[in-house]
Design an enzyme around this catalytic site. Sequence first.
Site, short mmCIF file in Angstrom:
data_model
loop_
_atom_site.label_atom_id
_atom_site.label_comp_id
_atom_site.label_asym_id
_atom_site.label_seq_id
_atom_site.Cartn_x
_atom_site.Cartn_y
_atom_site.Cartn_z
N GLU A 292 -4.44 -9.32 3.37
CA GLU A 292 -5.23 -9.05 4.58
C GLU A 292 -6.44 -9.97 4.73
OE1 GLU A 292 -3.82 -6.84 2.70
OE2 GLU A 292 -2.95 -5.27 3.93
N GLU B 265 0.83 -1.22 0.00
CA GLU B 265 0.00 0.00 0.00
C GLU B 265 0.86 1.26 0.00
OE1 GLU B 265 -2.51 -1.46 3.30
OE2 GLU B 265 -4.20 -0.86 2.05
#
Length: 697
Positions: free
Chosen positions: A123, A103
């Site tokens: 995730e 990210e």
Amino acid sequence: MAGRFEKRGDIGLIIINNPPVNAISVAVRSAIVDGLNQASADAGIKGVVIVCEGRTFMAGADITEFKGAPKHPTFPEMLDVVEAFAKPAVAAIHGTAFGGGFEIALGCNYRVAVASAQVGLPEVKLGILPGAGGTQRLPRLIGVEAGLNAIVSGDPIPAPVAAKAGAIDKIVEGDLLEAAIAFLNDKIAAGGPHPKVSQIRIDPASLPADFFEAARKRIAKERRNLFAPQRIIDAVEAAVNLPLEEGLVRERELFVQCATNSQSKALQHVFFAERQVAKIPGLPADVKPRDIKSVAVIGAGTMGGGIAMNFANAGIPVTVLEVAQEGLDRGLGVVRKNYEASAAKGRITPEQVETRMGLIRPTLSYDDLKDADLIIEAVFETMEIKKTVFGQLDKVAKPGAILASNTSYLSIDAIAGITGRPGDVVGTHFFSPANVMRLMEIVRGSQTAPDVLATTLELAKRIRKVGVVAGNCHGFIGNRMLEGYGREAGLLLLEGATPQQIDGALYAFGMPMGVLQMGDLAGLDVGYKSRKDRDPASYETRATRVADRLVEAGRMGQKTNAGYYDYEPGNRTPKPSALVQQIIEETAAEFQIQRRAISDAEIIERCFLSMMNIGCEILREGHAYRASDIDIVYLNGYGFPAYRGGPMFWAENEIGLATALEKIKGFAASVGPRWWTPSPLLEQLVAEGRGFASVGA
Ligand code: NAD
């Protein structure tokens, strides 16, 4: 120091150093924010490279920060600084840029990587979603469908594949940092503008009108009962319909929904449980595992063939011994068929089929086992035959060879006792199909040598299994608990439930299939035969009476197109059977059981609380080192849904131990106390207000 800022000419370097995997702790986040602020303030700096020392780029969030209050700068606060940074920034990636690491890279203007690097947003595997812009930026960068699929699967993406998809600007060779600086200098020389993912607008009209509806349906099927994948779809929909800033707010809301959902707690439990399972109390750290270069398997039946495949897959030569040529031919024929099926699906190449078959050497002679470093017995499940086999092994195996048994129930100590080398004997209990199921119960006999245990644990890893050490008790961890599961299902049938209700409730709970359907799949004759050798006083004969009658009526399960259900030839869809219903009702009458309406909740509680109560006994006796090991057994060997954490975690977190104890006492009163006596450990934990984490190692 988790990171530092350096100047190289007019390029600023943010160098992260937080061993072992550069997890994005608060110190790392601070280093990034400080570095970017310094670079902003310094007019002499034209651009920035973010790079990591050690073996990898930032491999993800610091999971130890999951518990406790957020620390500043938080992830979103740091990403705001990355987003607002007005000079070009390059992420220079090696190793694994997962989760928050990826990210951060997505927040930069450019990404370069070495070819061996991997990126990804895993995730979902912890029941959450990428909460630092991943759901908003990745679909903008590589397209909605590709982005959605990558985030829902959570799988690693090799850098060359990511580059093709557009997530990486350049695969570089040679020194990563030098290459990243050169890349940035080129971009600066070209004069920009320097792209920002946030500026990409997705045109909703470019997607089919029902894109998200169809994705919801498809993913509901593929990721049954899972909460986070559906929230990921919501987040990606926001990426399509909202500007980045608003999309990030939506992403955060959805992240919180996932993080506070019971599934993420369960999946995090599994994550830690898997890391703990190989820690064996009392096993000195300096124990040196024995060298395993060649293996032998005795018996080429259902299990022996699958076990042999594991070693051939890992490149370890394996000799397979049978009593007769016919058994060898049949067994190796099945192995070849399995490999060819994998090749037909493109999972392995035709050459790999031959290489692996070439590593499997069939034999009828014990002489051929004399060089094996490990010999695994997988013959019929009777003590007499096992003893004969181990007697022969004791004669032919070389000194130091490990002698293992795949027994499901029998005593490893009794088997070891007939050899002159009980320290070399251990249980290696694989699960069917042995080439597929990840679990290997490692049964530690009372005399199993520490280095034998260490070798077996290491070997489990080598053949990509999860090794769980169990003590030597009837059925070890998994099958001992399974007895409670099957018994309650059998009794519930008599008390008023139908096979389809029981299996339906278990499937809805998240099991891959109900226990009765599973019986039909495995063959009802297997249990029938094994009960013939058992003392009827040792089990609940009423619970198995229907199964006995089915077998006696020729209904063995799928292989005879009839078991608890009817099957059409060649079709595995179970159909309710009027005859079975009649047998159930007759059997209930025979035992004078008054049939009544049974709720799905009762089915779940009786099936799984009985299991958990036995799990408590296993733990109390020290036959499992910790409750989380028991969970790992059920997740990897029996298909218990990971998002419920395993039977022990489920009981503690979804039911509550005090409530579980109350319910067990209730069943003792209504069903009878014989199988429903609460484990003293459970009573003690509830009395002292303690949880499973306080028990064992
Ligand atoms: P199986 O009947 O399919 O195979 C047993 C094989 O052993 C047969 O091919 C037989 O010819 C061979 N055999 C018998 N005696 C032998 C001897 N003296 N020497 C060499 N070979 C001999 O049985 P299986 O299902 O593969 O089970 C094997 C073992 O694995 C049992 O102990 C069983 O409890 C255990 N196990 C089975 C499963 C399962 O789901 N089938 C799962 C876990 C463990």
